[in-house]
Write a protein that holds these residues in place. Structure first.
Motif, PDB file in Angstrom:
ATOM      1  N   ARG A 338      40.959  38.254  45.751  1.00  0.00           N
ATOM      2  CA  ARG A 338      40.249  36.979  45.686  1.00  0.00           C
ATOM      3  C   ARG A 338      38.801  37.274  45.400  1.00  0.00           C
ATOM      4  NH1 ARG A 338      42.027  35.884  51.765  1.00  0.00           N
ATOM      5  NH2 ARG A 338      44.253  36.015  51.525  1.00  0.00           N
ATOM      6  N   ARG A 340      34.940  36.584  44.456  1.00  0.00           N
ATOM      7  CA  ARG A 340      33.964  35.578  44.869  1.00  0.00           C
ATOM      8  C   ARG A 340      33.960  34.399  43.924  1.00  0.00           C
ATOM      9  NH1 ARG A 340      27.971  36.594  46.955  1.00  0.00           N
ATOM     10  NH2 ARG A 340      28.099  34.379  47.043  1.00  0.00           N
ATOM     11  N   GLY A 341      33.904  33.213  44.482  1.00  0.00           N
ATOM     12  CA  GLY A 341      33.730  32.030  43.672  1.00  0.00           C
ATOM     13  C   GLY A 341      34.949  31.691  42.823  1.00  0.00           C
ATOM     14  N   ASP A 342      36.008  32.440  42.991  1.00  0.00           N
ATOM     15  CA  ASP A 342      37.231  32.166  42.262  1.00  0.00           C
ATOM     16  C   ASP A 342      37.853  30.903  42.842  1.00  0.00           C
ATOM     17  OD1 ASP A 342      39.572  32.133  40.989  1.00  0.00           O
ATOM     18  OD2 ASP A 342      40.298  34.068  41.729  1.00  0.00           O
ATOM     19  N   ARG A 343      37.977  29.910  42.027  1.00  0.00           N
ATOM     20  CA  ARG A 343      38.433  28.643  42.578  1.00  0.00           C
ATOM     21  C   ARG A 343      39.922  28.427  42.421  1.00  0.00           C
ATOM     22  NH1 ARG A 343      34.606  23.525  41.754  1.00  0.00           N
ATOM     23  NH2 ARG A 343      32.745  24.320  42.746  1.00  0.00           N
ATOM     24  N   THR A 344      40.582  29.307  41.714  1.00  0.00           N
ATOM     25  CA  THR A 344      42.011  29.059  41.523  1.00  0.00           C
ATOM     26  C   THR A 344      42.773  29.475  42.763  1.00  0.00           C
ATOM     27  OG1 THR A 344      42.339  31.229  40.603  1.00  0.00           O
ATOM     28  CG2 THR A 344      41.846  29.465  39.057  1.00  0.00           C
ATOM     29  N   GLU A 346      44.814  29.170  46.146  1.00  0.00           N
ATOM     30  CA  GLU A 346      44.642  28.347  47.346  1.00  0.00           C
ATOM     31  C   GLU A 346      43.241  27.760  47.358  1.00  0.00           C
ATOM     32  OE1 GLU A 346      46.915  27.275  50.813  1.00  0.00           O
ATOM     33  OE2 GLU A 346      47.243  27.896  48.767  1.00  0.00           O
ATOM     34  N   ARG A 347      43.137  26.511  47.793  1.00  0.00           N
ATOM     35  CA  ARG A 347      41.813  25.909  47.876  1.00  0.00           C
ATOM     36  C   ARG A 347      40.953  26.716  48.814  1.00  0.00           C
ATOM     37  NH1 ARG A 347      42.248  21.045  44.969  1.00  0.00           N
ATOM     38  NH2 ARG A 347      39.988  21.192  45.049  1.00  0.00           N
ATOM     39  N   ARG A 348      39.667  26.743  48.546  1.00  0.00           N
ATOM     40  CA  ARG A 348      38.890  27.743  49.248  1.00  0.00           C
ATOM     41  C   ARG A 348      38.561  27.395  50.688  1.00  0.00           C
ATOM     42  NH1 ARG A 348      35.509  25.018  46.172  1.00  0.00           N
ATOM     43  NH2 ARG A 348      33.395  24.577  46.831  1.00  0.00           N
ATOM     44  N   TRP A 349      38.819  26.154  51.116  1.00  0.00           N
ATOM     45  CA  TRP A 349      38.524  25.879  52.517  1.00  0.00           C
ATOM     46  C   TRP A 349      39.697  26.205  53.428  1.00  0.00           C
ATOM     47  CZ3 TRP A 349      38.258  22.041  48.747  1.00  0.00           C
ATOM     48  CH2 TRP A 349      39.393  21.265  48.614  1.00  0.00           C
ATOM     49  N   PHE A 351      41.479  28.815  55.266  1.00  0.00           N
ATOM     50  CA  PHE A 351      41.234  30.206  55.601  1.00  0.00           C
ATOM     51  C   PHE A 351      42.491  30.882  56.086  1.00  0.00           C
ATOM     52  CE2 PHE A 351      36.892  30.190  54.839  1.00  0.00           C
ATOM     53  CZ  PHE A 351      36.413  28.948  55.207  1.00  0.00           C
TER      54      PHE A 351
END
Ligand code: ATP
Ligand code: ATP
Ligand code: MG
Ligand code: MG
Lengths: 351, 509, 309, 331
Positions: A338, A340-344, A346-349, A351
């Motif tokens: 994963r 950094r800043g990869d938005r694809t 799982e959604r990043r919130w 955890f």
């Protein structure tokens, strides 16, 4: 929980872990340099202490055993959606229960071990039963209740040991257990005992259970999608209760294996931190029992290696604690998977 | 001329998958521009790109003639764009006013000025005729009101171009009508509206221009007048689709499910299902109509054992099922397609095989002596992929990698082959495109022909009209009346859905 | 040839351990010995390997061992490496291959108890003393060694002032000075004026509490008078430094130490009670005299002190 | 009666305030992360590292304020590492939290060895503790009760003042609102251009700030020394309190007071001859019992509900209004 890794995913994960390791080790090297030691010497000594000869390897495996069993306990909980932070307490109670059977009763050889182990398992399960009941019945958060139960368990076993069952003389420990209750040792040159085999068996059995058993499927579903499981006809409460109980039972077993296999008595505060080591090992392995074998082995090697380190160099064991923590941190970040800043994905919130 | 929004060559990839491919879209100022397309055609993705929630891999965006990079919703909002999302983005624990002013709080000496926010909310609400209670908490408000709040949120930001992603999927026909009136008034004020919908009638009724997406590409952008519904469908799906009432032969089977004076509570422990009585016979489709939230979910959950009945009885093949567990009811022959497919119907993070196994993880041939035979499960999944035309690469695909319509097909496939002769189907085509809908309807009719008893819950009247032999209308947990399939009158049903007694209706006539 | 010494313990950080490290370092400075300190940590699983790692090399002339939790590992490894000489500090075990340095902490504590009781008995006339006639004790964990301190303390107090009350509490940990301070505060709040701490770093909290509450405290193991000047009555010194230093000295001087017991008690100066000067100056003269008298009686064996085990 | 009055007196309340303060400080810090939707099990480590650096800083600068600043800075560094790994790299927050706890334990000891040549404790050596705050006039007005409000170290006041402050932050400031939104419904924040990462970073650092103050309070306020592992589980207690309070400041305060009171009380019970180990377990048992009791109380109140349902059932008949009640059925 990650599903079966695709081959290319696997290489990427492995590459990521290797990178993480490298980062952690170089950070560790800097720290070692700061305390005026030679990183190469330190790492070589670590390796020698962990794998230098048969005895050292056995020592590593000896250290691995409780972490592995505690890790399996954590895995069982994680797979069923339960976060058992109370393995530490279950380990203490299991250890005490096994010791008690070991010194208070005279039984024939094999039976004695079986009864003692059974009592350890029972004690672990019993200790988690109340938090488990409140969890499934009233939704009481199991993380909180098991954290609190840890403190009580440790103080309780101290009380038992010192006030009720203290061996006359010296130290705060119970009388030694009878030789009939000893877990057989594997080699003449080490305290390594069948506990390791129990741990390995348990890891494989747990993995097989979750992979192929119908019940294991139910547990996994309760853990990963409880509403779906409920809809599909699985009794979510019963499974949740069972999962916590099983997890606690394995935690108790870990304690039993330690007292019957290694210490042959129960000492106050005999095994601090194994529960948490197991939890971290399981989390790093993403809840996979087989993976936990390797993470536990890794922790065991670090611990065993650090014992020689302290004797052969001027570095202290705390340095190893620091390096261990750095490695855990680096590996947990999963650098390659994963970015950094990869938005694809799982959604990043989440955890 | 300048366009309110102009997208040129937008391409958006997710890993190896291209969701949007070279999309050109020009939206004129002051028009209602509809975007339609099958599930997974890339509509939401495109809107997210426009709104700065996703970054395009290629292409440019111009707003009011100004080309710019929109790298955050904040930029989009600043440029006068506003978006009402497919899944509402309101914070339940905050009040209506707080939600509306979230991100642009009114403050006095550093602290949020609640009174001013409430004041402004009231003013906005009045100005645009969207009634809300500014000080109420959002938790527990109806979807219709939530949508009003979402629109007010957009208006409060002085949006001149409003994007709505499937705004009517959860609304009653009445609410939808109100919404479109509101949208019309916006356009009259010179604002621009972009909206996404699966309801072709709606699209034909309100839009000025229609853009059709297929597989991430624009297949057509035309003024509404140049299009017919049939053409639209062909553009979307690539073939003709019929939405007529399905032909059928009358069947008269035995009663399979008998419900008698059944009561149940909702999650807040309030009575949500009140004295329901009806029966379903073999070879019959009984439809339950009603606006979402009028007790249908509770009914389905009680019948499937997920919710306790507080009173009354439900008999499956003559045996009482209230008070029994979902597993027991399943064992007696009930198959259930849940309304909330993402939470209840699947484990989104598990493989399709894993999903298809649920409920039969102990049954032959999938398991023997409690041991699962995964290769049988995978073979079954492969067969189902073929039979139900599920768009997936194979049984090992993770459920969440499928589009909504295909996830729904996986659930249907599992339940239709679960061996139960009583099918309880809740919202089979919610959010599913026309093409997939047709396939699902075919499959339901097929089940009927095989002699299964089917209870079909749907908020879409078209669907019930096309499929059901009888329609039961529910309102506030009660059964308002029953309508025979052949003599269905949409207005009567609509009134009953709104809580008007059919006998009163007759009087009015 | 250089004498090569190792010391192993989990308690080098705490009072008595500190005094041992002091003695070792002094020996290193004075005799130029090689010194290796090994910290065992607190996991029982590690001890045996740590001992073997040390003993296996055969490099060490003496290995000092401190801490009762190490006993099991010590006995095993000592049996496995019969030529390795171990010095067990602070107790006597069954094995006759080991050198024992035994401390009579109950004797020192007896004197400390007597002193506390006598000062308490002065009553409100004396600075900071109330009329509660109670003295206190804060232990670390409730373990036998600490119980032995408490036993001596109580016996001494009752010997000097039969009707004095001794309030004893345990912190349950050696690592929580905040808790030590809170415990001492509780004792001071209940009319206890003098508190003896045997609790390692936890006890440091007791010392600081005595300053905060403006009452008296008694230090342990090392001289703690500086911890709370004016509030520390005395320290019960357990001279680990003397013990290790004297043993190493013998070794260096060519008198290799042999297995057997060396006792460090009041008589040999292995334990002693050291009054803090600032407070001592204010004490009525008869108290130091009385203490000296009791000390003599203990040394002469006229007073029998029971050891708690 | 006499026994009761030797236990239940002003001193007990004062002791409760003292035992509560450090847990309250660190728990209020954790409140920020909890509200922002991050489970921070690493509070213990942040507290410990701050306690160590506070002592170090106090020695270096020769002032307690300097120590405080340096201690807090150290906790902030830990909080930043936590934030980078958990927020930016999306590492498992439990793993990171536990690893940071381990790191703090190992680092403090290693540094102690490197800097002071010993392990264990740092006492004396020029550590300057925080002064006690004497509220002027308190003694004249309140007499013996003055100790209830006066004579504490400053961070105790900070801890208790922080409670209303946090309520103000959550209720009335933009940052507090964003923290809540990001924890409760991140999609909502994202859709409005509120940077989830930025808000979470802020929350994590605020948490570090308060955990740092808690640590500095331990080593410069509560007592004036550092010793290995001196946070002694207070961070874990805070985590437990946070989970069952949901980070709500009032409930955090209530939880901390309950635990602090049980702790202070149990210390006093020991003098009555109960076995120490059992008495030491009292605070945890009280907390556990309270937890169970609370969740038991929250159980479905069947009787009340049945009555309610019956009333509704009797009164509600199909309405004839134009706007149907379209209650949402999303759970
Ligand atoms: N974050 C993502 N990662 C990977 N694939 C995605 C992601 N978001 C969307 N997709 C895929 O992109 C395609 C287009 O999705 P999108 O949500 O835009 O469809 P849609 O046209 O809005 O469909 P629907 O009508 O069902 O809402 C789908 O196949 C979807 O699975
Ligand atoms: N778009 C945003 N995304 C994330 N955080 C934000 C955003 N806007 C503001 N914040 C955060 O909210 C807090 C308040 O921000 P604001 O811009 O109001 O600062 P300010 O005006 O200086 O505050 P004040 O004047 O009230 O002290 C800051 O911590 C800021 O980081
Ligand atoms: Mg969409
Ligand atoms: Mg959709």
């Amino acid at each position: 929980m990650k599903t079966a890794l695709l081959p290319d995913g696997l290489t990427r994960t492995l590459a990521g872990q290797v990178l993480a390791f490298a980062v952690a080790l170089s950070l560790g090297a800097v720290i070692i340099l700061l305390i005026d030691e030679n990183p190469v010497t330190v790492f070589m000594t670590l390796m020698r202490g962990a794998f230098g000869d048969a005895e050292k390897i056995a020592g590593t495996l000896l250290q691995t055993t409780p972490i592995l069993i505690c890790g399996i306990a954590a895995c069982i909980g994680l797979r069923g959606g339960m976060f058992n932070v109370g393995i530490e307490g279950q380990l203490f109670l299991g250890g005490f229960a096994a010791a008690w059977v070991g010194f208070a009763f005279a039984l024939p050889p094999v039976l004695h071990v079986v009864v003692a182990i059974a009592c350890a398992i029972l004690a672990g399960a019993a200790w988690v039963a109340i938090p488990a009941f409140f969890r499934v019945r009233y939704g009481t958060n199991e993380v909180v209740s098991t954290i609190l139960a840890n403190y009580i368990a440790i103080l309780l076993t101290s009380y038992f040991t010192i006030f009720l069952f203290k061996r006359p003389g010296g130290w705060s420990e119970t009388p030694p257990i009878l030789a009939t209750a000893y877990l057989p040792e594997l080699f003449s040159f080490s305290r390594l005992n069948v506990g390791l085999l129990i741990g390995l068996f348990l890891a494989i059995a747990t993995a097989v259970f979750f992979r192929w058993a119908s019940t294991g499927y139910g547990v996994t579903m309760v853990g990963s999608a409880p509403k779906f499981a409920e809809y599909g006809g699985i009794n979510v409460r019963k499974v949740g209760f069972g999962v916590l109980l099983a997890s606690g039972a394995v935690g108790g077993l870990a304690g039993g294996v330690e007292t019957l296999g290694v210490h042959h008595r129960f000492m106050e505060g005999f095994a601090p931190g194994f529960g948490f080591d197991g939890l971290i090992a399981a989390l790093l392995a993403n809840g996979s029992p087989i993976g936990t074998i390797f993470t536990a082995l890794f922790f065991g090697a670090l611990r065993a290696g650090s014992l020689l380190l302290e004797v052969d160099t001027t570095a202290s064991r705390e340095i190893i604690t620091v390096i261990q923590a750095l490695i855990i941190l680096a590996v947990s970040a999963d650098l390659m998977m994963r970015r950094r800043g990869d938005r694809t994905g799982e959604r990043r919130w989440k955890f | 001329m300048t366009f309110a929004v102009e997208l040129k060559g937008i391409t958006k990839r997710f890993g190896a998958f291209t969701a949007n491919s070279g999309i050109d879209l020009a939206v004129r100022q002051g028009e209602i521009h509809a975007i339609i397309g099958e599930n997974g055609a890339g509509k939401t993705t495109l809107m997210n790109v426009l709104f700065g929630l996703l970054q395009p891999d290629e292409g440019t965006i111009s707003i009011n003639g100004k080309t710019m990079a929109i790298d955050s919703p904040a930029v989009a909002i600043n440029e006068g764009l506003g978006m009402v999302h497919q899944h509402f983005k309101l914070v339940p624990s905050l009040t209506v006013a707080d939600n509306i002013f979230l991100g642009m709080e009114i403050r006095r000496s550093g602290l949020i000025d609640r009174a001013a926010q409430v004041e402004r909310t009231r003013a906005l609400s009045q100005k645009f005729g969207l009634k809300v209670d500014a000080q109420e908490r959002v938790a527990g408000l109806s979807v219709g009101i939530e949508q009003r709040i979402e629109i007010l949120k957009v208006l409060a930001r002085n949006a001149r171009t409003i994007i709505l992603d499937e705004p009517t999927a959860v609304l009653t026909p009445q609410e939808s009508r109100d919404l479109f009136e509101t949208l019309r008034s916006f356009v009259d004020d010179g604002m621009t509206v972009i909206f996404i919908s699966h309801h072709l009638e709606e699209v034909m009724a309100v839009s000025d221009t229609i853009t059709v997406l297929r597989d991430g590409r624009v297949v057509a952008t035309r003024p509404k007048q140049e299009l017919t519904k049939r053409e639209l469908v062909r553009l979307m799906v690539g073939r003709d689709v019929s939405f007529d009432r399905r032909p059928r032969e009358a069947t008269q089977g035995d009663a399979v499910l008998e419900v008698n004076d059944l009561w149940a509570r909702d999650d807040r422990r309030l009575a949500a299902l009140k004295s329901a009585s009806f029966s379903v016979r073999a070879g019959e489709i009984v439809g339950i109509a009603g606006v979402a939230g009028n007790g249908q979910t509770e009914l389905a959950e009680v019948l499937s054992g997920l919710r306790e009945a507080s009173h009354g009885s439900a008999k499956l093949y003559g045996q009482e099922i209230t008070g029994h567990t979902p597993a027991e009811i399943r064992a007696r022959g009930l198959a259930h397609v849940p309304g909330d497919r993402l939470a209840r119907g699947v484990d989104r993070n598990a493989s399709l095989s894993t999903n298809i196994l649920m409920g039969r993880q102990r049954k032959a041939p999938f398991a023997k002596n409690g041991i699962i035979n995964w290769s049988v499960v995978q073979d079954e999944m492969r067969a189902l992929i073929k039979r139900f035309d599920i768009r997936a690469r194979g049984p090992k695909d993770v459920a969440k990698s499928l589009s909504g319509g295909n996830i729904q097909k996986v659930v249907l496939a599992r339940e239709f082959t679960a061996g139960g002769d009583m099918l309880l189907i809740d919202q089979p085509s919610r959010g599913v495109d026309i093409g997939a809908q047709e396939a699902i309807h075919d499959e339901i009719m097929q089940q009927r022909a095989e002699g299964r008893a089917i209870l079909l819950i749907s908020t879409q009247l078209d669907e019930l009209k096309a499929l059901a032999d009888r329609i039961i209308v529910m309102f506030e947990g009660r059964i308002m009346g029953t309508v025979e399939g052949n003599t269905m009158d949409e207005d009567t049903i609509g009134l009953m859905m709104a809580g008007v007694d059919p006998s009163d209706v007759k009087e009015h006539e | 040839e250089k004498v090569n010494v190792a010391a192993i313990s989990g308690y080098f950080a705490q009072g008595f351990g500190v005094s041992i490290v002091e003695g070792l370092n002094k020996a290193k400075a004075d005799f130029g010995i090689d010194l290796k300190l090994v910290d065992t940590g607190n996991r029982a699983l590690d001890y045996e390997e740590q001992f073997s790692n040390l003993a296996k090399t055969g490099e060490y002339d003496l290995i000092f061992v401190m801490g009762w939790e190490l006993v099991d590992a010590l006995q095993k490894v000592s049996a496995a490496y019969p030529n390795q000489r171990f010095v067990f500090i602070d107790g006597v075990l069954d094995s006759d291959k080991i050198i024992y340095a035994s401390f009579a902490e109950e004797q020192g504590s007896f004197i400390a108890g007597a002193l506390a009781a006598l000062v308490e008995n002065l009553g409100p006339e004396f600075d900071k003393i109330g009329d509660g006639k109670a003295i206190g004790f804060v232990g670390g964990r409730d373990i036998p060694v600490i119980r032995n301190f408490l036993g001596g303390y109580e016996q001494g107090a009752k010997y000097a002032v039969p009707d004095v009350k001794v309030n004893s509490v345990f912190a349950g940990t050696f690592d929580d000075p905040a808790k030590g301070s809170e415990l001492a505060m509780a004792l001071y709040g209940q009319g206890t004026d003098i508190v003896y701490n045997v609790a390692g770093p936890t006890g440091e909290g007791v010392m600081q509490a005595s300053a905060a509450a403006d009452k008296y405290s008694l230090g342990v193991d090392v001289d703690m008078c500086a911890s709370a000047p004016g509030n520390v009555l005395a320290s019960m010194l357990k001279r680990g430094d003397i013990a290790v230093y004297s043993i190493i000295k013998d070794e260096v001087e060519g008198k290799p130490v042999k297995a057997g017991v060396r006792t460090f008690d009041l008589a040999s100066g292995g334990v002693e009670v050291k009054l803090c000067e600032d407070v001592a100056a204010k004490l009525p003269a008869e108290i130091p005299a009385k203490i000296e008298e009791i000390r003599k009686e203990v040394v002469d064996g006229k007073i029998a002190i029971t050891k708690a085990k | 009666m006499e026994v009761l009055s030797t236990i239940f007196n002003v001193a007990l309340i004062v002791a409760t305030i003292r035992t509560t303060a450090p847990i309250l400080l660190v728990a209020l810090g954790g409140s920020f992360t909890t509200k922002a939707g991050i489970f921070n099990i690493g509070l213990e480590g942040q507290m410990l590292i701050a306690a160590f650096f506070a002592v170090l800083g106090s020695i270096w600068t020769g002032s307690s304020l300097g120590g405080l600043v340096i201690g807090v800075a150290a906790a902030l560094v830990f909080a930043l590492v936590f934030a980078v790994l958990v927020i930016s790299f999306r590492a498992n927050e439990v793993v990171v939290g536990l690893a940071l706890n381990i790191l703090a334990g190992g680092m403090t000891i290693s540094l102690m060895k490197a800097i002071f040549g010993t392990r264990g404790s740092i006492v004396g050596r020029g550590i300057v503790g925080l002064p006690k705050v004497q509220i002027p006039g308190a003694r004249d007005i309140l007499g013996p009760y003055a100790q209830l409000i006066s004579g504490y170290t400053p961070l105790i006041y900070v801890a208790f003042i922080a409670v209303p402050l946090l309520i103000l932050i959550y209720g009335r400031t933009r940052l507090g609102l964003y923290i809540r939104v990001v924890g409760e419904k991140p999609e909502a924040a994202e859709a409005l251009g509120i940077s989830i990462a930025k808000v979470r970073y802020t929350a994590a650092l605020l948490c570090g700030l308060l955990a740092g103050l808690a640590g500095a309070h331990m080593s410069l306020g509560y007592i004036t020394m550092f010793t290995e592992n001196m946070s002694s589980g207070r961070g874990f207690m805070a985590v437990a309190i946070l989970i069952f309070s949901g980070g709500d400041p009032w409930r955090v305060l209530a939880g901390c007071l309950l635990f602090g009171f049980a702790d202070a009380l149990s210390l006093r019970l020991q003098t009555f001859g109960f076995p120490s180990y059992l008495v030491l377990a009292v605070p945890y048992t009280v907390a556990l019992t309270a937890l169970f009791a609370l969740s038991w109380k929250a159980r479905p109140k069947l009787i009340r509900e049945t009555i309610e349902t019956m009333q509704r059932a009797l009164s509600v008949h199909p309405a004839k209004s134009e706007t149907p009640d379209t209650r949402s059925n999303r759970s």
